[in-house]
Design a protein around this motif. Structure first.
Motif, short mmCIF file in Angstrom:
data_model
loop_
_atom_site.label_atom_id
_atom_site.label_comp_id
_atom_site.label_asym_id
_atom_site.label_seq_id
_atom_site.Cartn_x
_atom_site.Cartn_y
_atom_site.Cartn_z
N TRP A 24 -13.52 -64.87 7.64
CA TRP A 24 -12.62 -66.01 7.26
C TRP A 24 -13.02 -66.25 5.52
N LEU A 63 -4.70 -64.80 -1.33
CA LEU A 63 -5.55 -65.12 -0.51
C LEU A 63 -5.45 -66.73 -0.54
N PHE A 67 -8.07 -67.70 5.63
CA PHE A 67 -7.29 -66.26 5.98
C PHE A 67 -8.36 -65.53 6.62
N ILE A 99 -5.08 -58.32 4.88
CA ILE A 99 -5.17 -59.58 5.76
C ILE A 99 -4.72 -59.48 6.82
N LYS A 102 -2.88 -64.78 8.28
CA LYS A 102 -2.95 -65.84 7.39
C LYS A 102 -3.02 -67.24 8.14
N SER A 103 -3.65 -68.42 7.35
CA SER A 103 -3.92 -69.44 7.82
C SER A 103 -3.16 -70.50 7.25
#
Length: 612
Positions: A24, A63, A67, A99, A102-103
């Motif tokens: 992460w 980023l 992520f 990636i 995604k967050s």
């Protein structure tokens, strides 16, 4: 392959190697044409270096925090090393990245110094669990679990599971109950402990049993309580009290060494329940410091003799002391220089509802030998000096006195002692002191119900010398005002608690194993023969088939972990805890169920008088 190494694994010896990491994104830091990223997983953190050639790709695929990222690159030596980081000598020069997910922007900062409050972090507990501080707590919990299992395995204990859906036999805290669809109108209960099952296992010949097991109690919560909690639950056959104490002293010493690298070699002190209550005001005293309680009023001591200082505070015309049921004192070392503001603050502290006292009296034993007190006009300096000496005070000390009803005053003095110990730095998180408290009363008298209740549980055996007293005497109390004179009030339990730093971490007893004595115990608690057979007929029946002498102990696993981890709350050491209202705010539980489920369970709700 998503990764060849973890984020906490790489060291200087790996320099020059091509590796793949996944984890992460914790932080992103741009410096002109290069970008640094801290990548985190369960095992640690590695710094990534994205060079100029990857900048365009990063611009197209920026980023963000949290992520999920996979990177490939070469391990290189860091220019600016970070000695605070296990991987601080190296960084990864990224040659490609992907990636994986995604967050959204996290609701709080996922770092040790987070900006998230308790409620917010509990709601997003799956994010809170990513923080290093929380991870360390769960690693410690696992280490305690592993150490206990290893010790018990080496000592021939078997890990045997017991049921979670059992019969409700409330004898203390409320049961959590579970409706049975296949048996309409009937309910299971979740076990408050595996007590009767482990006794049945002893009857079955499994002479050394243990479980690290979930237990359930529907009771009001606080920092060291949860509706579901974990015990290290143990039982042994053909043992006496000393066998239990020796075995589990060994287990705790083993845990200290395995988890904290502490060689706890000193002899573990033992004291009776009466000594604990008399000297410390509670049955789980913190013995890391002295400051024992002195009774200046009572006409009796543990041995039943009048104290030499019995008349110190009587008849001085000070009604607070003269009319009080008891007057208790503690001596705070080196505190005679407390200011009026400080003594006033202590007075307000004891007046708080949690403590419940009306005031506080102090005597300063100054370094020059003079004495100053808040009750100077009632007591001469000669009398004050006698009180100070009786309290074990030296020049420079501060004597604090509370007066009132025995039970409340003793409890308040105990709390004041602990508070002063904390203020004076005597209660250090990195100092551990173990204690056995023995010889508890078997019964307590419940005045409102005019009956005896079990101080521990109804399967605890009396001391061998008290068994005949219990069998021979009728438990009925004819005159409620004279319960102190009843023989049952003096029966001692063959029970023991292990205390660590003022917290009970384990408790147990030698059990009753003869049917006659168990039936007598049930009768003493007000159960009819019919009721005892309905609730515990299976156990009474088992005692007819060669039940061996047995005993055991259960350790509060969550509490032991929190003390070893230096926390006051067991919630910090549970992966998914409930809040102080017993709610799981992440799942929003407990919650309602739909009408179809209620119908299947043959349940009709009546909430605040409204049918549903």
């Amino acid at each position: 392959m998503y990764r060849t190494h973890t984020c906490g694994e790489l060291r200087a010896a790996n320099i020059g190697q091509s590796v793949t990491l996944a984890g992460w994104v914790q932080t992103v830091r741009k410096f002109g044409s290069i970008t640094f990223v801290d990548l985190r997983d369960r095992y640690g953190l590695t710094q990534l270096l994205f060079g100029e050639e990857l900048n365009k790709e990063l611009a197209d695929n920026p980023l963000g925090r949290e992520f999920v990222l996979q990177v490939k690159g070469e391990v290189s030596e860091r220019t600016a090393k970070n000695p605070q980081l296990a991987t601080g000598d190296i960084e990864l020069k990224v040659v490609s990245f992907k990636i994986l997910n995604k967050s959204a922007t996290p609701p709080f900062t996922i770092q040790d110094d987070t900006d998230g409050g308790d409620d917010l972090r509990m709601k997003y507990r799956y994010l809170d669990l990513r923080r290093q501080a929380v991870k360390k707590n769960l690693e410690l919990r696992y280490a305690v679990n592993r150490a206990a299992r290893n010790y018990l395995h080496e000592n021939n204990f078997m890990d045997l599971e017991t049921p979670f859906l059992i019969k409700s036999t409330p004898e203390g805290a409320r049961d959590f109950v579970v409706p049975s669809r296949m048996n309409p109108g009937q309910f299971y209960a979740l076990p408050q402990s595996p007590q009767t099952f482990k006794q049945l296992l002893m009857v079955s010949g499994y002479d050394r049993y243990y479980q690290i097991v979930k237990c359930f109690r529907d009771e009001d919560l606080r920092a060291d309580r949860q509706p579901e909690f974990t015990q290290i639950d143990c039982e042994m056959s053909f043992v006496e009290q000393e066998d239990i104490l020796t075995m589990f002293e060994g287990m705790v010493r083993h845990i200290f060494k395995a988890v904290k690298n502490i060689d706890y070699t000193e002899k573990i002190q033992r004291m009776t329940w009466e000594e604990a209550m008399w000297q410390y005001g509670n049955d789980k005293p913190d013995i890391r410091f002295g400051m024992k309680i002195l009774n200046l009023k009572s006409a009796f001591t543990i041995g039943g003799e009048k104290p030499a200082n019995g008349g110190l505070i009587n008849g001085a015309g000070f009604g607070v002391f003269d009319d009080a049921e008891t007057v208790l004192a503690i001596c705070a070392p080196g505190c005679s220089e407390y200011t009026r503001k400080q003594t006033d603050e202590l007075t307000e502290w004891v007046k708080r509802p949690q403590i419940g006292m009306k005031g506080l009296v102090y005597i300063k034993y100054n370094t020059d030998g003079s004495l100053k007190s808040s009750v100077d006009k009632f007591y001469s300096e000669e009398k004050l000096k006698a009180i100070a000496e009786a309290a074990g005070a030296r020049k420079g000390d501060l004597i604090l006195l509370l007066a009132g009803k025995e039970e409340r005053t003793r409890k308040a003095t105990s709390e004041l002692r602990l508070e002063m110990g904390k203020r004076l730095g005597f209660r250090k998180d990195n100092e551990f002191k173990l204690l056995w408290v023995l010889d508890f009363p078997l019964f307590e008298y419940a005045e409102e119900e005019n009956r005896w209740v079990a101080r521990h549980h109804p399967f605890t055996s009396p001391k061998p010398s008290d068994i005949e007293v219990m069998i021979r005497n009728n438990p009925v109390i004819e005159d409620a005002d004279k319960y102190l004179e009843h023989p049952y009030n003096h029966i001692k339990a063959n029970a023991y608690d292990m205390v660590l730093n003022g917290n009970e971490i384990g408790g147990g007893s030698i059990r009753i194993f003869q049917r006659e004595l168990q039936e007598k115990m049930f009768a003493a608690l007000g159960m009819s023969q019919e009721e005892s057979l309905h609730k515990f007929g299976f156990l009474l029946g088992a005692f007819e088939y060669g039940a061996p002498p047995h005993g055991g102990i259960a350790f509060g696993f969550d509490r032991l972990c929190s003390i070893l981890g230096g926390s006051e709350s067991i919630r910090d050491f549970i992966a998914f805890p409930k809040n102080n209202s017993g709610r799981d705010v992440m799942l929003d539980a407990p919650s309602t169920i739909d009408d179809k489920q209620l119908t299947e369970l043959s349940i009709q709700l009546n909430v605040k008088g409204e049918n549903a």
